[in-house]
Scaffold this active site. Structure first.
Site, PDB file in Angstrom:
ATOM      1  N   GLU A 114       0.854  -1.192   0.000  1.00  0.00           N
ATOM      2  CA  GLU A 114       0.000   0.000   0.000  1.00  0.00           C
ATOM      3  C   GLU A 114       0.887   1.238   0.000  1.00  0.00           C
ATOM      4  OE1 GLU A 114      -0.081   2.203   2.688  1.00  0.00           O
ATOM      5  OE2 GLU A 114       1.299   1.008   3.917  1.00  0.00           O
TER       6      GLU A 114
ATOM      7  N   LEU B 244       9.577  18.778  -1.633  1.00  0.00           N
ATOM      8  CA  LEU B 244      10.759  19.641  -1.558  1.00  0.00           C
ATOM      9  C   LEU B 244      10.508  20.756  -0.561  1.00  0.00           C
ATOM     10  CD1 LEU B 244      11.941  19.960  -5.292  1.00  0.00           C
ATOM     11  CD2 LEU B 244      12.972  18.609  -3.454  1.00  0.00           C
TER      12      LEU B 244
ATOM     13  N   CYS C 291       6.163   5.499   9.063  1.00  0.00           N
ATOM     14  CA  CYS C 291       6.656   4.783   7.873  1.00  0.00           C
ATOM     15  C   CYS C 291       8.068   5.172   7.450  1.00  0.00           C
ATOM     16  CB  CYS C 291       5.700   5.002   6.716  1.00  0.00           C
ATOM     17  SG  CYS C 291       4.140   4.166   6.965  1.00  0.00           S
TER      18      CYS C 291
HETATM   19  C1  UDX Z   1       4.438   7.885   3.673  1.00  0.00           C
HETATM   20  C2  UDX Z   1       4.394   7.696   2.146  1.00  0.00           C
HETATM   21  O1  UDX Z   1       4.195   8.964   1.522  1.00  0.00           O
HETATM   22  C3  UDX Z   1       3.278   6.738   1.777  1.00  0.00           C
HETATM   23  O2  UDX Z   1       3.275   6.514   0.366  1.00  0.00           O
HETATM   24  C4  UDX Z   1       3.507   5.440   2.500  1.00  0.00           C
HETATM   25  O3  UDX Z   1       2.482   4.516   2.199  1.00  0.00           O
HETATM   26  C5  UDX Z   1       3.595   5.652   4.011  1.00  0.00           C
HETATM   27  O4  UDX Z   1       4.598   6.629   4.294  1.00  0.00           O
HETATM   28  P1  UDX Z   1       3.007   9.294   5.452  1.00  0.00           P
HETATM   29  O5  UDX Z   1       3.808   8.649   6.528  1.00  0.00           O
HETATM   30  O6  UDX Z   1       1.532   9.417   5.612  1.00  0.00           O
HETATM   31  O7  UDX Z   1       3.209   8.494   4.073  1.00  0.00           O
HETATM   32  O8  UDX Z   1       3.607  10.740   5.259  1.00  0.00           O
HETATM   33  P2  UDX Z   1       4.182  11.664   4.094  1.00  0.00           P
HETATM   34  O9  UDX Z   1       3.109  12.516   3.538  1.00  0.00           O
HETATM   35  O10 UDX Z   1       4.983  10.874   3.150  1.00  0.00           O
HETATM   36  O11 UDX Z   1       5.145  12.597   4.968  1.00  0.00           O
HETATM   37  C6  UDX Z   1       6.213  12.029   5.726  1.00  0.00           C
HETATM   38  C7  UDX Z   1       6.946  13.076   6.498  1.00  0.00           C
HETATM   39  O12 UDX Z   1       7.711  13.901   5.639  1.00  0.00           O
HETATM   40  C8  UDX Z   1       6.082  14.037   7.328  1.00  0.00           C
HETATM   41  O13 UDX Z   1       6.682  14.174   8.603  1.00  0.00           O
HETATM   42  C9  UDX Z   1       6.126  15.324   6.532  1.00  0.00           C
HETATM   43  O14 UDX Z   1       5.948  16.446   7.364  1.00  0.00           O
HETATM   44  C10 UDX Z   1       7.531  15.266   5.953  1.00  0.00           C
HETATM   45  N1  UDX Z   1       7.696  16.040   4.710  1.00  0.00           N
HETATM   46  C11 UDX Z   1       6.977  15.741   3.588  1.00  0.00           C
HETATM   47  C12 UDX Z   1       8.631  17.086   4.666  1.00  0.00           C
HETATM   48  O15 UDX Z   1       9.308  17.377   5.653  1.00  0.00           O
HETATM   49  N2  UDX Z   1       8.797  17.786   3.497  1.00  0.00           N
HETATM   50  C13 UDX Z   1       8.099  17.491   2.377  1.00  0.00           C
HETATM   51  O16 UDX Z   1       8.316  18.161   1.356  1.00  0.00           O
HETATM   52  C14 UDX Z   1       7.146  16.440   2.427  1.00  0.00           C
END
Ligand code: UDX
Length: 439
Positions: free
Chosen positions: A150, A252, A262
């Site tokens: 997923e 970015l 995750c």
């Molecule tokens: C992630 C993957 O995106 C998803 O495909 C997978 O199934 C599970 O893990 P999620 O954990 O819901 O999903 O969060 P995501 O939206 O990927 O963000 C992860 C982290 O990165 C967050 O803490 C977010 O704040 C941070 N982030 C994201 C940044 O610091 N900068 C960004 O540009 C994007």
């Protein structure tokens, strides 16, 4: 005849998958060993926050298509069984803990009917699916196992499940693929890309995708460090490189980095597995990705120290945001909370606000203090930290808020607030990777 589906493990992934499969018209049974979860789900309630999910779940339970049970016999006559249990990081290392996945397989293998298909959705180290399949077939050769990772994002779980940008299935034979095509017929009719792989590739797709996303975030955070050293602005840099379609402008957003259940654990488990396979050099860079990510948290703390003359003792600091990202109440490995706790440990009087994650944050860190409104949180603060980019924080009127604080110092840990608006209102604004931030 329509397929009957079971979902084993009704946490975040399982509850979402069960409700979504039911909404597609399948009869679905969700099972879990946690009886309190089952009671709550049968009443149409989810024990966490996810936009749109509770409404969908309640509607499906009401329809009679979706039921939950703590008795595994309830899945006996299902045709497809999705394993959706967690694979957390082990307590004494980097690897993934497979206790729940193995336990789930053992609980169902002898119960399910001949000809049914077990489908793993949990994120697992490569090689797990083949080992599980072998184990399953030894118990009953008339069963089969496939893998179907997923990719759902918290905050968009329903949308990502019902309208995925791709479907990946790892299968050992074409019958399993045909069964999965029936499950995902609706998405396939909407031209969702369908990628068929062998078992190890399907497992690797998930960790490769998460490693790539983590790398993108740490890349821009590394650029933020350079911008600070050189007097540049990482937000402008990100915008400029993002126009190149080969790079793209997503993921970015420079700031305090990634957290959650995750990305951090998946890249660590990937390193651990690569080492077991003798291929650790190939993902050695992930160690650096992890370090850059952790360093972003430390750099914000350095900024706080700098702004408060290197002495945090007794100083009131308001922290806006506790969840690891907006639209979620998940605080697992939350960069925001990590920073709050470290500042508190350095002697500051930290008050945290979050629109949804405060109960979870409080449970995890009872030492922290919480305020149930933004105004109460910032009242008398000597510094305000913006650490999770909830929409309500972007809607703050900086001119009104400035009247409540002791010092108008804002550190935007997510580069998400309108800096010029805040500056116009009289705030001294700092953000990672922007020219006035040099540490
Ligand atoms: C992630 C993957 O995106 C998803 O495909 C997978 O199934 C599970 O893990 P999620 O954990 O819901 O999903 O969060 P995501 O939206 O990927 O963000 C992860 C982290 O990165 C967050 O803490 C977010 O704040 C941070 N982030 C994201 C940044 O610091 N900068 C960004 O540009 C994007």
């Amino acid at each position: 005849m329509a397929l009957k589906i079971s979902v084993i493990g009704t946490g975040y992934l399982g509850a979402t998958h069960a409700a979504c499969m039911s909404s597609l018209g399948f009869e679905v049974v969700g099972v879990d060993v946690d009886t309190s979860k089952i009671t709550s789900l049968n009443a149409g309630k989810i024990p966490f926050y996810e936009p749109g999910l509770e409404e969908l779940l309640a509607q499906e339970v009401q329809s009679g298509r979706l039921t939950f049970s703590s008795d595994f016999n309830a899945i006996k006559d299902c045709d497809v069984h999705f394993i959706c249990v967690g694979t957390p990081q082990v307590k004494d290392g980097l690897a993934a803990d497979l206790t729940y996945v193995n336990g789930a397989l053992d609980s169902i293998a002898k119960i399910i009917k001949d000809g049914s298909l077990v489908v793993g959705k949990s994120t697992v180290p490569v090689g797990t699916a083949a080992a599980l399949r072998e184990r399953l077939l030894k118990i009953n050769p008339k069963l089969d196992l496939a893998w179907n990772p997923e990719f759902l994002r918290e905050g968009f779980a329903v949308e990502d499940t019902l309208k995925p940008n791709r479907l990946v299935v790892g299968v050992a034979n074409s019958k399993a693929e045909e069964t999965l095509k029936q499950v995902y017929a609706k998405s396939l009719s909407e031209q969702t890309p369908w990628v068929v792989a062998d078992l190890p590739t399907s497992e690797l797709v998930k960790v490769a995708a998460n490693s790539f996303l983590a790398t993108k975030i740490s890349f821009i955070n590394a650029m933020a460090e350079i911008c600070e050293a050189a007097g540049g602005d990482v937000t402008v840099l990100a915008k400029a490189i993002g126009y190149d379609p080969r790079i793209g402008n997503k993921f970015l957003q420079a700031g305090i980095g990634f957290g959650g259940g995750c990305l951090p654990k998946d890249i660590r488990a990937f390193m651990a597995r690569a080492q077991e396979l003798g291929a650790e050099q190939a993902v050695e860079f992930l160690r650096e990705i992890d370090s850059i990510n952790m360093r972003a948290r430390a750099r914000v703390i350095e900024l706080v120290r700098k702004d408060l003359s290197d002495d945090l003792r007794g100083k009131k600091i308001a922290v806006l945001g506790a969840a690891f990202k907006p639209d979620s109440d998940d605080v697992r490995d939350s960069p925001a909370l990590d920073i709050a706790v470290q500042i508190q440990a350095a002697g500051a009087n930290v008050i945290v606000h979050d629109p949804k994650a405060m109960p979870n944050a409080q449970k995890k860190f009872p030492v922290l203090k919480f305020a149930d409104s933004i105004e109460k949180c910032v009242e008398g603060a000597e510094l305000v930290l913006h650490l999770t980019e909830w929409k309500i924080y972007r809607e703050i009127n900086p001119a009104a808020l400035i009247k409540l604080v002791k010092n108008p110092i804002l550190i935007d840990g997510r580069n998400a607030l309108d800096r010029s608006e805040w500056q116009k209102a009289g705030w001294h604004v700092r953000a990672l990777g922007r020219s006035d931030t040099a540490i």
